[in-house]
Design a protein around this motif. Structure first.
Motif, PDB file in Angstrom:
ATOM      1  N   ARG A 193     -10.306 -77.309 -77.693  1.00  0.00           N
ATOM      2  CA  ARG A 193      -9.009 -77.435 -77.010  1.00  0.00           C
ATOM      3  C   ARG A 193      -8.045 -76.463 -77.682  1.00  0.00           C
ATOM      4  O   ARG A 193      -7.790 -76.550 -78.877  1.00  0.00           O
ATOM      5  N   THR A 194      -7.507 -75.534 -76.890  1.00  0.00           N
ATOM      6  CA  THR A 194      -6.570 -74.524 -77.394  1.00  0.00           C
ATOM      7  C   THR A 194      -5.209 -74.754 -76.763  1.00  0.00           C
ATOM      8  O   THR A 194      -5.104 -74.983 -75.561  1.00  0.00           O
ATOM      9  N   PHE A 195      -4.177 -74.689 -77.588  1.00  0.00           N
ATOM     10  CA  PHE A 195      -2.793 -74.841 -77.151  1.00  0.00           C
ATOM     11  C   PHE A 195      -2.110 -73.479 -77.176  1.00  0.00           C
ATOM     12  O   PHE A 195      -2.419 -72.641 -78.024  1.00  0.00           O
ATOM     13  N   TYR A 196      -1.161 -73.290 -76.265  1.00  0.00           N
ATOM     14  CA  TYR A 196      -0.449 -72.017 -76.129  1.00  0.00           C
ATOM     15  C   TYR A 196       1.054 -72.263 -76.139  1.00  0.00           C
ATOM     16  O   TYR A 196       1.513 -73.366 -75.840  1.00  0.00           O
ATOM     17  N   SER A 197       1.817 -71.218 -76.425  1.00  0.00           N
ATOM     18  CA  SER A 197       3.281 -71.358 -76.415  1.00  0.00           C
ATOM     19  C   SER A 197       3.850 -71.282 -75.000  1.00  0.00           C
ATOM     20  O   SER A 197       4.990 -71.673 -74.766  1.00  0.00           O
ATOM     21  N   SER A 198       3.067 -70.828 -74.041  1.00  0.00           N
ATOM     22  CA  SER A 198       3.539 -70.719 -72.657  1.00  0.00           C
ATOM     23  C   SER A 198       3.614 -72.100 -71.996  1.00  0.00           C
ATOM     24  O   SER A 198       2.936 -73.050 -72.406  1.00  0.00           O
ATOM     25  N   THR A 199       4.437 -72.200 -70.955  1.00  0.00           N
ATOM     26  CA  THR A 199       4.617 -73.456 -70.219  1.00  0.00           C
ATOM     27  C   THR A 199       4.474 -73.264 -68.706  1.00  0.00           C
ATOM     28  O   THR A 199       4.829 -74.139 -67.933  1.00  0.00           O
ATOM     29  N   ASP A 200       3.922 -72.119 -68.302  1.00  0.00           N
ATOM     30  CA  ASP A 200       3.837 -71.789 -66.876  1.00  0.00           C
ATOM     31  C   ASP A 200       2.403 -71.685 -66.360  1.00  0.00           C
ATOM     32  O   ASP A 200       2.163 -71.146 -65.292  1.00  0.00           O
ATOM     33  N   GLY A 201       1.427 -72.194 -67.121  1.00  0.00           N
ATOM     34  CA  GLY A 201       0.029 -72.138 -66.697  1.00  0.00           C
ATOM     35  C   GLY A 201      -0.636 -70.792 -66.924  1.00  0.00           C
ATOM     36  O   GLY A 201      -1.696 -70.525 -66.369  1.00  0.00           O
ATOM     37  N   SER A 202      -0.039 -69.937 -67.771  1.00  0.00           N
ATOM     38  CA  SER A 202      -0.591 -68.601 -68.017  1.00  0.00           C
ATOM     39  C   SER A 202      -1.415 -68.516 -69.303  1.00  0.00           C
ATOM     40  O   SER A 202      -2.127 -67.548 -69.513  1.00  0.00           O
ATOM     41  N   CYS A 203      -1.307 -69.511 -70.175  1.00  0.00           N
ATOM     42  CA  CYS A 203      -2.020 -69.536 -71.459  1.00  0.00           C
ATOM     43  C   CYS A 203      -1.829 -68.246 -72.251  1.00  0.00           C
ATOM     44  O   CYS A 203      -2.793 -67.541 -72.558  1.00  0.00           O
ATOM     45  N   THR A 204      -0.606 -67.951 -72.568  1.00  0.00           N
ATOM     46  CA  THR A 204      -0.310 -66.789 -73.403  1.00  0.00           C
ATOM     47  C   THR A 204       0.133 -67.253 -74.775  1.00  0.00           C
ATOM     48  O   THR A 204       0.796 -68.285 -74.925  1.00  0.00           O
TER      49      THR A 204
END
Length: 121
Positions: free
Chosen positions: A81-92
């Protein structure tokens, strides 16, 4: 000339057939996992696909899931499971990553449902 591209897409296509389930519960044990007589909630989570949990599970009102994008990838014995700083479904911009063992009590997840069990079949 196009064969390398085709082979690069095959593993992603195979992953798409898997069902990733996350069950959160009040009580969990090594033998029974999530206690079926206790309060629990089950989610079918996207596998090998970027998603924003607030969009994916809008009925939770932020009680279970955070605001940031995630990606879950099933392996033979573990879920990554990887978390990203983005919040728009882009996984950046990946910020953290965990390897979680299937069919094992894991936690804490939160006040309402402190324990969880993952399966990927």
């Amino acid at each position: 000339m196009f064969a390398p591209l085709l082979f690069a897409l095959i593993p992603v296509a195979l992953c798409a057939d898997k069902t990733l389930t996350q069950e959160l519960c009040v009580d969990c044990s090594k033998t029974e996992l999530c206690d079926k007589s206790a309060q629990s909630i089950t989610y079918d989570v996207p596998e090998s696909k970027c998603y924003n949990p607030q969009e994916q599970f809008p009925d939770d009102n932020g009680e279970v899931w955070g605001d940031f994008d995630m990606m879950d990838v099933c392996n033979e014995r573990t879920l990554t499971r990887t978390f990203y700083s983005s919040t728009d479904g882009s996984c950046t911009n990946a910020t953290d990553s965990y390897k979680l063992v299937y069919e094992t009590c894991l936690g804490p997840f939160g006040e309402t449902y402190p324990w969880g069990v993952f399966s990927c079949i």
